[in-house]
Design a protein around this motif. Sequence first.
Motif, PDB file in Angstrom:
ATOM      1  N   LEU A  68     -17.469  -9.702  41.153  1.00  0.00           N
ATOM      2  CA  LEU A  68     -18.754 -10.207  40.652  1.00  0.00           C
ATOM      3  C   LEU A  68     -19.913  -9.994  41.639  1.00  0.00           C
ATOM      4  O   LEU A  68     -21.073 -10.137  41.271  1.00  0.00           O
ATOM      5  N   ASN A  69     -19.608  -9.678  42.878  1.00  0.00           N
ATOM      6  CA  ASN A  69     -20.630  -9.375  43.896  1.00  0.00           C
ATOM      7  C   ASN A  69     -21.699 -10.466  44.033  1.00  0.00           C
ATOM      8  O   ASN A  69     -22.888 -10.174  44.158  1.00  0.00           O
ATOM      9  N   ASN A  70     -21.304 -11.718  43.986  1.00  0.00           N
ATOM     10  CA  ASN A  70     -22.216 -12.858  44.187  1.00  0.00           C
ATOM     11  C   ASN A  70     -23.397 -12.908  43.222  1.00  0.00           C
ATOM     12  O   ASN A  70     -24.453 -13.440  43.560  1.00  0.00           O
ATOM     13  N   ILE A  71     -23.252 -12.378  42.013  1.00  0.00           N
ATOM     14  CA  ILE A  71     -24.387 -12.385  41.079  1.00  0.00           C
ATOM     15  C   ILE A  71     -24.458 -13.657  40.238  1.00  0.00           C
ATOM     16  O   ILE A  71     -25.480 -13.913  39.619  1.00  0.00           O
ATOM     17  N   LYS A  97     -21.313 -12.132  30.636  1.00  0.00           N
ATOM     18  CA  LYS A  97     -21.888 -12.322  29.294  1.00  0.00           C
ATOM     19  C   LYS A  97     -22.297 -13.770  29.083  1.00  0.00           C
ATOM     20  O   LYS A  97     -23.375 -14.052  28.575  1.00  0.00           O
ATOM     21  N   TRP A  98     -21.420 -14.701  29.446  1.00  0.00           N
ATOM     22  CA  TRP A  98     -21.723 -16.117  29.290  1.00  0.00           C
ATOM     23  C   TRP A  98     -22.915 -16.548  30.141  1.00  0.00           C
ATOM     24  O   TRP A  98     -23.630 -17.480  29.788  1.00  0.00           O
ATOM     25  N   ALA A  99     -23.121 -15.872  31.263  1.00  0.00           N
ATOM     26  CA  ALA A  99     -24.242 -16.201  32.144  1.00  0.00           C
ATOM     27  C   ALA A  99     -25.545 -15.552  31.664  1.00  0.00           C
ATOM     28  O   ALA A  99     -26.588 -15.736  32.280  1.00  0.00           O
ATOM     29  N   GLY A 100     -25.469 -14.772  30.591  1.00  0.00           N
ATOM     30  CA  GLY A 100     -26.663 -14.139  30.046  1.00  0.00           C
ATOM     31  C   GLY A 100     -27.069 -12.851  30.733  1.00  0.00           C
ATOM     32  O   GLY A 100     -28.189 -12.379  30.565  1.00  0.00           O
ATOM     33  N   ILE A 101     -26.169 -12.273  31.496  1.00  0.00           N
ATOM     34  CA  ILE A 101     -26.464 -11.021  32.181  1.00  0.00           C
ATOM     35  C   ILE A 101     -26.347  -9.881  31.169  1.00  0.00           C
ATOM     36  O   ILE A 101     -25.339  -9.755  30.468  1.00  0.00           O
ATOM     37  N   SER A 102     -27.387  -9.070  31.106  1.00  0.00           N
ATOM     38  CA  SER A 102     -27.401  -7.941  30.175  1.00  0.00           C
ATOM     39  C   SER A 102     -26.415  -6.881  30.669  1.00  0.00           C
ATOM     40  O   SER A 102     -26.485  -6.442  31.818  1.00  0.00           O
ATOM     41  N   LEU A 103     -25.503  -6.504  29.796  1.00  0.00           N
ATOM     42  CA  LEU A 103     -24.467  -5.540  30.161  1.00  0.00           C
ATOM     43  C   LEU A 103     -24.471  -4.373  29.193  1.00  0.00           C
ATOM     44  O   LEU A 103     -24.732  -4.546  28.007  1.00  0.00           O
ATOM     45  N   GLU A 104     -24.163  -3.208  29.718  1.00  0.00           N
ATOM     46  CA  GLU A 104     -24.002  -2.056  28.848  1.00  0.00           C
ATOM     47  C   GLU A 104     -22.661  -2.168  28.154  1.00  0.00           C
ATOM     48  O   GLU A 104     -21.758  -2.864  28.616  1.00  0.00           O
ATOM     49  N   MET A 105     -22.538  -1.486  27.045  1.00  0.00           N
ATOM     50  CA  MET A 105     -21.287  -1.499  26.285  1.00  0.00           C
ATOM     51  C   MET A 105     -20.142  -1.060  27.187  1.00  0.00           C
ATOM     52  O   MET A 105     -20.253  -0.067  27.905  1.00  0.00           O
ATOM     53  N   ARG A 106     -19.076  -1.827  27.154  1.00  0.00           N
ATOM     54  CA  ARG A 106     -17.894  -1.490  27.949  1.00  0.00           C
ATOM     55  C   ARG A 106     -17.243  -0.239  27.406  1.00  0.00           C
ATOM     56  O   ARG A 106     -17.169  -0.042  26.200  1.00  0.00           O
ATOM     57  N   SER A 107     -16.754   0.560  28.315  1.00  0.00           N
ATOM     58  CA  SER A 107     -15.948   1.692  27.860  1.00  0.00           C
ATOM     59  C   SER A 107     -14.558   1.163  27.557  1.00  0.00           C
ATOM     60  O   SER A 107     -14.042   0.307  28.263  1.00  0.00           O
ATOM     61  N   ARG A 123     -11.811  -7.873  32.508  1.00  0.00           N
ATOM     62  CA  ARG A 123     -12.075  -8.699  31.324  1.00  0.00           C
ATOM     63  C   ARG A 123     -12.702 -10.046  31.699  1.00  0.00           C
ATOM     64  O   ARG A 123     -13.636 -10.503  31.059  1.00  0.00           O
ATOM     65  N   VAL A 124     -12.150 -10.686  32.717  1.00  0.00           N
ATOM     66  CA  VAL A 124     -12.676 -11.992  33.131  1.00  0.00           C
ATOM     67  C   VAL A 124     -14.109 -11.841  33.659  1.00  0.00           C
ATOM     68  O   VAL A 124     -14.999 -12.604  33.265  1.00  0.00           O
ATOM     69  N   CYS A 125     -14.360 -10.858  34.495  1.00  0.00           N
ATOM     70  CA  CYS A 125     -15.704 -10.650  35.041  1.00  0.00           C
ATOM     71  C   CYS A 125     -16.707 -10.343  33.933  1.00  0.00           C
ATOM     72  O   CYS A 125     -17.822 -10.880  33.933  1.00  0.00           O
ATOM     73  N   TYR A 126     -16.332  -9.491  33.019  1.00  0.00           N
ATOM     74  CA  TYR A 126     -17.222  -9.139  31.911  1.00  0.00           C
ATOM     75  C   TYR A 126     -17.609 -10.387  31.119  1.00  0.00           C
ATOM     76  O   TYR A 126     -18.780 -10.610  30.812  1.00  0.00           O
TER      77      TYR A 126
END
Length: 153
Positions: free
Chosen positions: A21-24, A118-128, A111-114
């Motif tokens: 998660l790199n402290n985000i 998502k729950w934290a509202g971080i915008s993510l690109e579609m997972r491959s 999976r857990v990090c993703y």
Amino acid sequence: MSSNHPEQTFPRLHNAVIGNLNNILKPRPYFKRGSREILSNFTKKYSTFVMASFTCENSQCSKAGWRSGKVTILIRGYENNGYHATIFNQRCERCKKFGSLELDESAYIDRVCYRLKKWAGISLEMRSSRDWKGTPPHKKHLCEGCRKGFCEG
């Protein structure tokens, strides 16, 4: 680490989740432990899949093992970035006993990090999607996640 229980958790992978998660996320996520009653106090839940290999440890069974690209993982979210992840076992096709699960740890961590992001509202690109070729079709009648109603398979 392997086990042949219907449900398993992997708190030992929490440090790898944190590292990925790199402290985000603030506050820092924690792995929620406790009884079923304590764990029932979740605010969010999501089920998805990871990959694993299984070994049948029944000495009377002729099936040595199998791989699955659809092993159910149920991730529950708690206040202040807490989470609990449960992996559901599968049964041997021949003897119907639970297999001894060897988790694809990188799939679990991903999976857990993703989900936490998502729950934290971080915008993510579609997972491959993972390459699950080479694994047989999902067998719902052998899946503990399906039996308990958490599998989308």
